[in-house]
Design an enzyme around this catalytic site. Structure first.
Site, short mmCIF file in Angstrom:
data_model
loop_
_atom_site.label_atom_id
_atom_site.label_comp_id
_atom_site.label_asym_id
_atom_site.label_seq_id
_atom_site.Cartn_x
_atom_site.Cartn_y
_atom_site.Cartn_z
N ILE A 47 -7.38 9.51 -20.29
CA ILE A 47 -6.74 8.46 -20.98
C ILE A 47 -8.29 6.69 -20.59
O ILE A 47 -8.69 6.88 -19.53
CB ILE A 47 -5.16 7.58 -20.36
CG1 ILE A 47 -4.54 9.51 -19.81
CG2 ILE A 47 -5.17 7.28 -20.52
CD1 ILE A 47 -3.81 9.23 -21.70
N TYR A 104 -8.69 15.27 -5.31
CA TYR A 104 -7.48 14.38 -6.73
C TYR A 104 -6.92 15.68 -6.97
O TYR A 104 -5.22 15.93 -7.11
CB TYR A 104 -8.75 14.08 -7.92
CG TYR A 104 -7.33 13.00 -9.06
CD1 TYR A 104 -7.28 12.02 -8.23
CD2 TYR A 104 -7.83 13.88 -9.73
CE1 TYR A 104 -6.16 11.35 -9.74
CE2 TYR A 104 -7.09 13.54 -11.11
CZ TYR A 104 -6.32 11.72 -11.03
OH TYR A 104 -5.27 11.46 -11.76
N ASP A 160 0.59 -1.04 -0.25
CA ASP A 160 -0.15 0.23 0.38
C ASP A 160 0.84 0.77 0.07
O ASP A 160 2.15 1.28 1.09
CB ASP A 160 -1.25 0.04 1.37
CG ASP A 160 -1.81 1.39 1.61
OD1 ASP A 160 -1.37 2.33 0.72
OD2 ASP A 160 -2.56 1.05 2.19
P1 NAP Z 1 -6.26 2.87 -12.99
O1 NAP Z 1 -6.86 1.72 -13.55
O2 NAP Z 1 -6.91 2.22 -11.51
O3 NAP Z 1 -4.82 1.89 -11.26
C1 NAP Z 1 -4.54 2.50 -11.00
C2 NAP Z 1 -3.92 1.10 -10.41
O4 NAP Z 1 -3.32 1.85 -9.22
C3 NAP Z 1 -4.75 -0.05 -9.35
O5 NAP Z 1 -4.02 -1.12 -9.62
C4 NAP Z 1 -4.57 -0.04 -8.06
O6 NAP Z 1 -5.15 -1.04 -7.54
C5 NAP Z 1 -3.68 0.75 -7.71
N1 NAP Z 1 -3.52 1.32 -6.49
C6 NAP Z 1 -4.46 1.91 -5.81
N2 NAP Z 1 -3.98 2.63 -4.36
C7 NAP Z 1 -3.29 1.75 -4.46
C8 NAP Z 1 -2.19 2.26 -2.95
N3 NAP Z 1 -3.01 2.46 -2.13
N4 NAP Z 1 -1.08 1.39 -3.21
C9 NAP Z 1 -0.66 0.69 -4.32
N5 NAP Z 1 -1.73 0.74 -5.23
C10 NAP Z 1 -2.77 1.44 -5.07
O7 NAP Z 1 -5.57 4.07 -12.91
P2 NAP Z 1 -5.25 4.28 -14.20
O8 NAP Z 1 -6.12 5.09 -14.81
O9 NAP Z 1 -3.99 3.24 -15.01
O10 NAP Z 1 -4.18 5.56 -13.23
C11 NAP Z 1 -2.90 5.29 -13.22
C12 NAP Z 1 -2.20 6.57 -12.76
O11 NAP Z 1 -3.32 7.72 -13.69
C13 NAP Z 1 -3.17 7.41 -11.57
O12 NAP Z 1 -2.72 7.75 -10.74
C14 NAP Z 1 -4.45 8.04 -12.00
O13 NAP Z 1 -4.56 9.51 -11.15
C15 NAP Z 1 -3.75 8.96 -13.03
N6 NAP Z 1 -3.94 9.44 -13.96
C16 NAP Z 1 -4.84 9.04 -15.03
C17 NAP Z 1 -6.01 8.97 -15.79
C18 NAP Z 1 -6.81 8.91 -16.84
O14 NAP Z 1 -7.66 9.68 -17.68
N7 NAP Z 1 -6.87 7.14 -16.56
C19 NAP Z 1 -5.76 10.73 -16.43
C20 NAP Z 1 -4.77 11.33 -15.48
C21 NAP Z 1 -3.86 10.36 -14.89
P3 NAP Z 1 -7.26 -1.18 -7.46
O15 NAP Z 1 -7.25 -1.69 -7.78
O16 NAP Z 1 -7.54 -1.26 -5.65
O17 NAP Z 1 -7.79 0.31 -7.66
#
Ligand code: NAP
Length: 247
Positions: free
Chosen positions: A188, A155, A63
């Site tokens: 994304i 956020y 975590d």
């Molecule tokens: P995602 O699909 O929700 O993946 C995030 C991963 O991080 C998941 O496997 C999640 O596990 C894990 N996680 C959550 N809390 C955690 C913790 N306390 N310790 C360790 N791992 C943890 O998100 P994503 O869209 O790929 O986003 C990845 C990054 O890009 C994030 O920082 C997000 O804010 C950033 N971002 C995304 C977008 C977008 O449009 N998607 C845009 C801008 C920035 P769980 O399965 O338990 O949630």
């Protein structure tokens, strides 16, 4: 020739979405990997993909908001591979609601994972990187940290914090040959954004000059650039990957 041959990289939140894609792209460029997420079994698919590419992989349950777990994770990776060249702070969560309805728990959860998690992992990785006199840290921020968004004050604050944190640590570590940069992705397509309604997605699309959503690969390719010698004179920068949504 792979750009990052023999480098050791660590990626948080690597079980799915952008983190998984980053891990795979780093492996394709020649990195061995320590991949982290909340549960070790969730990392099985990412680990299989890295192995298929032909690179070594260590899966670590952590975590990112828990300092003891983070320190153990970084120590474990350094013990396994002997060094740490690249850290990607990718783990992130949302708990969206308007401020009037936002609970203290919603606020704390998002700040703890997105901002404190980035602090804890960076601090732990800084030790081996300073010793090696080299390293690259890439923090995944967000366009929301630059422009704000109704319903996402927790956020937005966390990601704006990641950007300011990136610039501060970049100044501290530049003379040690450790570079620290951030990526601010726009919209994304991942599980995180799948949660949004069709109406919100349509509105977003209208605001993107390139008229398409980004992919995890778009972010991962930027991580490769920031981790490689192609960006050797960049530190403390925020690279926007957003199809022109914010200029
Ligand atoms: P995602 O699909 O929700 O993946 C995030 C991963 O991080 C998941 O496997 C999640 O596990 C894990 N996680 C959550 N809390 C955690 C913790 N306390 N310790 C360790 N791992 C943890 O998100 P994503 O869209 O790929 O986003 C990845 C990054 O890009 C994030 O920082 C997000 O804010 C950033 N971002 C995304 C977008 C977008 O449009 N998607 C845009 C801008 C920035 P769980 O399965 O338990 O949630």
């Amino acid at each position: 020739m792979a750009q990052l041959q023999g480098k050791i990289a660590m990626v948080t939140g690597a079980a799915r979405g952008i983190g998984r894609c980053i891990a795979e792209e780093l492996a394709k460029e020649g990195c061995d990997l320590a991949i982290c997420d909340l549960k070790e079994e969730w990392l099985a698919e990412t680990a299989e993909a890295v192995k298929t590419i032909g690179r070594k992989v260590k899966c670590i349950a952590v975590d990112v908001s828990n300092s003891a777990q983070v320190n153990a994770a970084v120590d474990g990776a350094v013990t396994e591979f002997g060094r740490l060249d690249i850290l990607v702070n990718n783990a992130g969560i949302t708990k969206d609601t308007f401020i009037i309805r936002m609970t203290e728990e919603d606020w704390d959860a998002v700040i703890n994972v997105n901002l404190k998690g980035t602090f804890l992992f960076t601090k732990a990785a800084t030790k081996p990187m300073m010793k090696q006199k080299s390293g690259n840290i890439v923090n995944i921020a967000s366009i929301i940290g630059l422009m704000g968004n109704a319903g996402q004050c927790n956020y937005a604050a966390s990601k704006a914090g990641v950007i300011a944190f990136t610039k501060s640590v970049a100044k501290e570590l530049a003379s040690r040959n450790v570079r620290v940069n951030a990526i601010a992705p726009g919209f994304i397509q991942t599980k995180m954004t799948d949660l949004l309604s069709e109406e919100v997605k349509q509105k977003m699309l209208e605001a993107i000059p390139m008229k398409k959503f980004g992919t995890a690969e778009d972010v991962a390719k930027t991580v490769i650039f920031l981790s490689s010698d192609a960006s050797s004179y960049l530190t403390g920068q925020v690279i926007s990957v957003n199809g022109g949504m914010l200029m």
